[in-house]
Design an enzyme around this catalytic site. Structure first.
Site, short mmCIF file in Angstrom:
data_model
loop_
_atom_site.label_atom_id
_atom_site.label_comp_id
_atom_site.label_asym_id
_atom_site.label_seq_id
_atom_site.Cartn_x
_atom_site.Cartn_y
_atom_site.Cartn_z
N GLY A 80 0.62 -1.19 -0.22
CA GLY A 80 -0.06 -0.06 0.07
C GLY A 80 0.90 1.21 0.27
O GLY A 80 2.08 1.21 0.02
N ASP A 81 0.09 2.41 -0.28
CA ASP A 81 1.01 3.72 -0.07
C ASP A 81 0.59 4.50 1.07
O ASP A 81 1.12 3.76 2.08
CB ASP A 81 0.23 4.48 -1.13
CG ASP A 81 1.19 5.35 -1.84
OD1 ASP A 81 1.20 6.66 -1.13
OD2 ASP A 81 1.42 5.35 -3.09
N TYR A 84 -3.43 7.38 7.09
CA TYR A 84 -3.40 7.96 8.56
C TYR A 84 -3.78 7.10 9.53
O TYR A 84 -4.69 6.40 9.31
CB TYR A 84 -4.20 9.34 8.31
CG TYR A 84 -4.28 9.85 9.60
CD1 TYR A 84 -3.50 10.61 10.31
CD2 TYR A 84 -5.95 9.79 10.41
CE1 TYR A 84 -3.55 11.11 11.70
CE2 TYR A 84 -5.96 10.28 11.61
CZ TYR A 84 -4.95 11.11 12.16
OH TYR A 84 -5.25 11.46 13.35
N GLY A 152 -3.35 -2.92 4.57
CA GLY A 152 -1.99 -3.06 4.05
C GLY A 152 -1.38 -4.14 4.93
O GLY A 152 -1.25 -3.88 6.46
N CYS A 181 -3.78 6.56 0.29
CA CYS A 181 -3.69 5.40 -0.22
C CYS A 181 -3.04 5.63 -1.71
O CYS A 181 -3.12 4.78 -2.56
CB CYS A 181 -4.85 4.33 -0.18
SG CYS A 181 -5.51 4.03 1.42
#
Length: 223
Positions: A80-81, A84, A152, A181
């Site tokens: 994943g990116d 928060y 993730g 994301c």
């Protein structure tokens, strides 16, 4: 299954404890022993985490300005990116031996999504998946498409860590400082925003625990 509730904990402390449990479980598995599967629940103090293939450009604030909004940044070893974590969000870290449940990584992620979809349904919220994107979403394939849960995970030799982040009473303003994301055109929501009221965190945690245990148990029995 061991259930642990770490309460409100800094991301750094949770990451350290996760790694200790993950490494211990991996060592037991490689030695031919029986692993103790765990579901860990917690909340984090405000933090942004950036996955292995995430782009720094998806953090819209200079790192030196994070302190001003009361948040930290961690680069982590999950897929994943950027996402928060903060108070009011329900985080679950399953530390499992997927072989015990006859699950591959793709089906495991699908199981996490299904558990959250079923919890949303308990509150009258219709949630589903977006093709090509992990997590749980509302109003899929409309202009109002928005994410209520990010996922993730990391898996090594069938042992998992990291997991899901379900927005319950999360302060959604923190998502305005990132491209959540990695998406530029999708929104973020929470149970609180959708229902117009706060929902007890512990109540949602109990529902999620029940759904995860049921789905894991069903998969184990049906294979």
């Amino acid at each position: 299954m061991i259930i642990e509730n770490w309460g409100l904990i800094s991301y750094a402390d949770a990451w350290k404890r996760q790694h200790e449990l993950f490494d211990e479980m991996l060592a037991v598995r490689q030695a031919g022993g029986q692993c103790a599967n765990r579901l860990v629940f917690c909340e984090h103090k405000p933090v942004y985490t950036l996955g292995r293939h995430g782009k720094d450009s998806n953090l819209l604030l200079p790192e030196q300005q994070l302190e001003a909004v009361g948040a930290e940044l961690f680069r982590v070893d999950r897929g994943g990116d950027i996402t928060y974590h903060g108070p009011g969000q329900l985080v679950c870290y399953p530390i499992l031996n997927l072989e015990d449940f006859h699950l591959g990584l793709k089906d495991y992620i699908g199981l996490l999504e299904e558990a959250v979809i079923q919890v949303c349904a308990l509150y009258g919220i219709s949630a589903s998946r977006v093709k090509g994107a992990t997590g749980v979403w509302l109003d899929v394939e409309t202009a109002r498409e928005r994410k209520i849960c990010a996922i993730g995970v990391r898996s090594s030799h069938f042992i998992t860590m990291h997991g899901l982040a379900f927005n319950v009473n999360t302060d959604l303003r923190y998502f305005s400082y990132i491209n959540p994301c990695g998406f530029l055109d999708k929104g973020v929501t929470s149970l609180e925003k959708e229902l117009g009221r706060q929902v007890p965190w512990e109540e949602v945690r109990e529902h999620l625990q029940e759904k995860l245990l049921y789905l894991l148990g069903q998969h184990r029995q049906n294979v």
